[in-house]
Write a protein that holds these residues in place. Structure first.
Motif, PDB file in Angstrom:
ATOM      1  N   UNK A   1      61.629  24.619  52.906  1.00 12.93           N
ATOM      2  CA  UNK A   1      61.827  26.047  52.708  1.00 12.93           C
ATOM      3  C   UNK A   1      62.676  26.601  53.853  1.00 12.93           C
ATOM      4  N   UNK A   2      63.855  27.126  53.515  1.00 13.47           N
ATOM      5  CA  UNK A   2      64.805  27.639  54.513  1.00 13.47           C
ATOM      6  C   UNK A   2      64.813  29.166  54.435  1.00 13.47           C
ATOM      7  N   UNK A   3      64.588  29.812  55.563  1.00 15.51           N
ATOM      8  CA  UNK A   3      64.527  31.282  55.571  1.00 15.51           C
ATOM      9  C   UNK A   3      64.954  31.807  56.939  1.00 15.51           C
ATOM     10  N   UNK A   4      65.394  33.074  57.019  1.00 13.18           N
ATOM     11  CA  UNK A   4      65.815  33.625  58.304  1.00 13.18           C
ATOM     12  C   UNK A   4      64.620  34.024  59.169  1.00 13.18           C
ATOM     13  N   UNK A   5      64.710  33.720  60.444  1.00 10.04           N
ATOM     14  CA  UNK A   5      63.634  34.064  61.369  1.00 10.04           C
ATOM     15  C   UNK A   5      63.632  33.126  62.557  1.00 10.04           C
ATOM     16  N   UNK A   6      62.822  33.465  63.547  1.00 11.00           N
ATOM     17  CA  UNK A   6      62.717  32.646  64.749  1.00 11.00           C
ATOM     18  C   UNK A   6      61.639  31.592  64.577  1.00 11.00           C
ATOM     19  N   UNK A   7      61.854  30.416  65.167  1.00 20.29           N
ATOM     20  CA  UNK A   7      60.846  29.356  65.138  1.00 20.29           C
ATOM     21  C   UNK A   7      59.689  29.756  66.047  1.00 20.29           C
ATOM     22  N   UNK A   8      58.497  29.840  65.484  1.00 16.66           N
ATOM     23  CA  UNK A   8      57.320  30.271  66.244  1.00 16.66           C
ATOM     24  C   UNK A   8      56.674  29.103  66.984  1.00 16.66           C
ATOM     25  N   UNK A   9      55.960  29.419  68.042  1.00 18.80           N
ATOM     26  CA  UNK A   9      55.314  28.387  68.868  1.00 18.80           C
ATOM     27  C   UNK A   9      54.376  27.503  68.042  1.00 18.80           C
ATOM     28  N   UNK A  10      53.647  28.119  67.117  1.00 15.18           N
ATOM     29  CA  UNK A  10      52.669  27.372  66.320  1.00 15.18           C
ATOM     30  C   UNK A  10      53.180  27.027  64.923  1.00 15.18           C
ATOM     31  N   UNK A  11      54.482  26.995  64.761  1.00 17.28           N
ATOM     32  CA  UNK A  11      55.050  26.704  63.440  1.00 17.28           C
ATOM     33  C   UNK A  11      54.549  25.370  62.891  1.00 17.28           C
ATOM     34  N   UNK A  12      54.519  24.350  63.735  1.00 16.73           N
ATOM     35  CA  UNK A  12      54.098  23.015  63.282  1.00 16.73           C
ATOM     36  C   UNK A  12      52.646  23.019  62.809  1.00 16.73           C
ATOM     37  N   UNK A  13      51.797  23.793  63.478  1.00 19.36           N
ATOM     38  CA  UNK A  13      50.384  23.869  63.087  1.00 19.36           C
ATOM     39  C   UNK A  13      50.235  24.521  61.712  1.00 19.36           C
ATOM     40  N   UNK A  14      50.969  25.598  61.492  1.00 23.04           N
ATOM     41  CA  UNK A  14      50.914  26.289  60.207  1.00 23.04           C
ATOM     42  C   UNK A  14      51.469  25.386  59.102  1.00 23.04           C
ATOM     43  N   UNK A  15      52.553  24.723  59.403  1.00 21.36           N
ATOM     44  CA  UNK A  15      53.171  23.788  58.460  1.00 21.36           C
ATOM     45  C   UNK A  15      52.178  22.691  58.066  1.00 21.36           C
ATOM     46  N   UNK A  16      51.440  22.191  59.036  1.00 20.26           N
ATOM     47  CA  UNK A  16      50.458  21.127  58.776  1.00 20.26           C
ATOM     48  C   UNK A  16      49.335  21.620  57.866  1.00 20.26           C
ATOM     49  N   UNK A  17      48.830  22.835  58.130  1.00 19.41           N
ATOM     50  CA  UNK A  17      47.759  23.389  57.300  1.00 19.41           C
ATOM     51  C   UNK A  17      48.237  23.638  55.875  1.00 19.41           C
TER      52      UNK A  17
END
Length: 503
Positions: A55-71
Motif C-alpha cells: 500500500x503506497x500513500x503520502x505521509x511520513x514513515x512513523x517510528x512504529x510503522x513496522x509494529x503496526x504493519x506486523x499487527x
C-alpha cells in the motif's frame, strides 16, 4: 465368516473416524470463508495462496510503522491469507518517486490517488486497473457503503478506476482559529461569517497582540477559490455548463485586491508566499504565534486538528458547503496495473469499508500502545503518551476506506458521523458533478500553463505585489503564450460531450 466380520468392523471404524474429520474440515473451511467475507464466493481463506500486499500513500514513515504493519499482517493472514507492506512517501517526494515507480513498472498493489493529485492523467496512461468486475466480486460491499453519488462522482467515462474514501461528500470553507484568543476577545464564530466580519477579528489581533500574526500563509485564497468555482472552471452561481477564466471574473479580481490589502495591513506572516508549503504555517499555529489559518472544513475539523496541533482550535465558516467532483474523487485508493493479485487487493479494500478492526489499525495503530479505548468508538492517548511522543501518528483517515467506522478521539463529538451525514445531505451540488477532465489531448499545454501558474498564483494569493491588475495582465499574456486558450477549448469540448450522456 469370522474373518469377514472382522474386516467389516474394521471398515466401519475407519468410516466412523473419517466422517467427523471430514465434517470438521468442512466446518473449518466454512468458518474460514465466513471470516473472509471478501474472498471469492465459495473460496475459503485456506485455499488462498500467501500474498504480500503493498500500500503506497503520502505521509511520513512513523517510528512504529513496522509494529503496526506486523499487527495488520497477522490479522490479514487470518482473514485473506495476506501480509502487508505499508509504504508511505513524504509529500515533497511523492510526485517524483511515484512517477518513477509507474514508469519503471515496479510491482505494487494499491496507491492513494485523487482528482487533484493526477488521477485522471494516470487513468489515461493505463496506470490503474478498471474495477467493475472486481467491485462486483471481491469488493461487493463497497458500493453499498458508498452509495451512488460517491461511485458516479468518482468515475471516468462511467467506469471506476479508484475507490473513494467514505467521508464528507462536500467541502466547507473558512478558517481555523486559536480558541484562546477567540475566548479572550469574545469573537462570535457561530454561523457563516462574511469577510468583513473576519477582518474585524484580524484587526483586533493586529492591534492588541503584537507577537501574533492575524493570518498565517496564503492558504485562504485556495479555500475561497474552491468555495466559488468548480475546479476553477465553472462559477458556483452559474446555471449553465460554461467554462470561464477566473482572471477575467470581476469577483475574483476583487478578491485578489482584498488579499493585497490584507498584506498591506500587516495581517499576513512575513513568509506568506512560502510558509504553507514549507510547514512553517503549521508550526506557527502550534506554537501560538498565529491566530488564523485558511482551511477546508467539515464537521469536527477543528477538533481533529486540535489533536494534530496540540493546541485548541475552533473553526469558522465563510461559505456554505459545496459538492463537486473533487469531493467524490478527492481521496481514493486505486489498484496498480502491476499488481500480481488484483483480486486480493480488492479483498483488502473491501475490508477497509467493513472491518473496523483493520481500518482502525491503519488509522491509529495498536490498541494499548498508541491509543486506548474509552468507549466502544472513542479513544484517547495511553497514559504518558502525547501527540508529540506517540510512535504512530495517523497517516490520515481521510485517505482510507470508510471513515464512518473509524474511532473518534476523546475531544470529538460522539455524534460526529451523524453530523457528517447531515452535512453531506445539506451541501449544494455542482452542476458539473461527475465530470473529470482528461488532460491527455493538451498535456504539453497543461504543463506549460502550470509553470506560468507557479510564477504568479502564490504571489497574487498572498497580496505580495503592488499592482494587482498589472500583474494579472502579465499573467494572462504569459499563460496565453503557453497555450491556455487551447486548454480552455478542450475543457469546454469535453464538458459538452459529458453533458450529452449525464444530464
Amino acid at each position: 465368516m469370522k474373518k469377514k466380520m472382522y474386516t467389516l468392523l474394521a471398515l466401519l471404524m475407519v468410516v466412523m473416524l473419517v466422517l467427523p474429520a471430514c465434517g470438521q474440515k468442512s466446518n473449518d473451511s466454512k468458518k474460514a470463508g465466513e471470516n473472509s467475507s471478501t474472498s471469492s464466493e465459495g473460496e475459503g481463506v485456506t485455499k488462498l495462496e500467501p500474498y504480500k500486499l503493498t500500500l503506497v500513500y503520502p505521509g511520513d514513515a512513523q517510528k512504529d510503522l513496522a509494529l503496526v504493519q506486523e499487527e495488520m499482517s497477522k490479522y490479514l493472514t487470518e482473514k485473506i491469507n495476506a501480509t502487508i507492506e505499508l509504504k508511505p512517501i513524504d509529500w515533497g517526494s511523492w510526485t517524483d518517486k511515484t512517477n518513477l515507480m509507474k514508469i519503471s513498472g515496479e510491482s505494487f498493489d494499491l496507491m492513494f490517488t485523487a482528482g487533484w493529485f493526477g488521477y485522471g492523467l494516470d487513468v489515461s496512461k493505463g496506470q490503474f486497473l478498471e474495477l467493475t468486475d472486481l467491485l462486483k466480486n471481491q469488493g461487493k460491499d463497497i458500493p453499498t457503503v458508498l452509495g451512488d453519488d460517491f461511485i458516479k462522482g468518482s468515475q471516468i467515462s462511467g467506469k471506476s478506476y479508484g475507490v473513494p474514501t467514505k467521508k464528507e461528500f462536500a467541502q466547507g470553507f473558512g478558517f481555523l482559529l486559536n480558541k484562546a484568543l477567540v475566548d479572550k476577545y469574545q469573537f462570535n464564530t457561530e454561523g457563516v461569517k462574511t469577510l468583513e466580519e473576519m477582518e474585524e477579528m484580524f484587526k483586533t489581533i493586529k492591534e492588541n497582540e503584537p507577537g501574533i500574526v492575524p493570518v498565517v500563509s496564503n492558504k485562504f485564497a485556495n479555500t475561497w477559490g474552491a468555495a466559488n468555482y468548480d475546479n476553477s472552471m465553472i462559477s458556483r452561481d452559474s446555471k449553465e455548463l460554461k467554462i470561464i477564466d477566473t482572471l477575467e471574473d470581476p469577483k475574483f479580481i476583487d478578491f485578489l485586491k482584498r488579499m493585497r490589502q490584507w498584506n498591506l495591513n500587516g495581517w499576513f506572516d512575513k513568509d506568506v508566499v512560502t510558509s504553507d508549503t514549507s510547514g512553517q504555517a503549521d508550526n506557527m499555529i502550534k506554537s501560538g504565534k498565529a491566530f488564523a489559518i485558511g482551511q477546508s472544513l467539515k464537521p469536527g475539523k477543528d477538533k481533529e486538528m486540535t489533536v494534530t496541533m496540540g493546541l485548541t482550535l475552533v473553526q469558522v465558516e465563510t461559505a456554505l458547503p459545496y459538492t463537486t467532483t473533487g469531493e467524490a474523487n478527492g481521496a481514493m485508493l486505486a489498484i496498480s496495473r502491476t499488481s500480481k493479485d488484483p483480486e486480493r487487493a480488492m479483498m483488502f479494500l473491501n475490508m477497509l469499508y467493513t472491518d473496523a478492526k483493520l481500518l482502525n489499525m491503519l488509522d491509529w495503530g495498536i490498541e494499548g500502545k498508541h491509543y486506548v479505548k474509552i468507549s466502544d468508538n472513542m479513544i484517547d492517548y495511553p497514559e504518558g503518551v502525547t501527540a508529540d511522543t506517540q510512535g504512530y501518528s495517523s497517516p490520515g483517515g481521510w485517505m482510507f476506506g470508510n471513515q464512518f467506522i473509524s474511532y473518534l478521539w476523546a475531544n470529538e463529538d460522539s455524534d460526529k458521523w451523524e453530523q457528517f451525514e447531515k452535512f453531506n445531505a445539506s451541501a449544494e451540488r455542482s452542476i458539473a458533478l461527475g465530470f473529470t477532465f482528461d488532460e491527455t489531448p493538451v498535456k504539453a499545454e497543461m504543463a506549460a500553463v502550470s509553470n506560468v501558474d507557479k510564477e504568479f498564483q502564490m504571489v497574487l494569493n498572498a497580496g505580495a505585489i503592488d499592482d494587482v491588475e498589472g500583474t494579472i495582465a502579465k499573467y494572462k499574456a504569459k499563460r496565453d503564450a503557453a497555450g491556455f486558450q487551447k486548454v480552455q477549448e478542450e475543457r469546454q469540448r469535453q464538458l459538452d460531450e459529458w453533458a450529452k450522456t449525464s444530464q
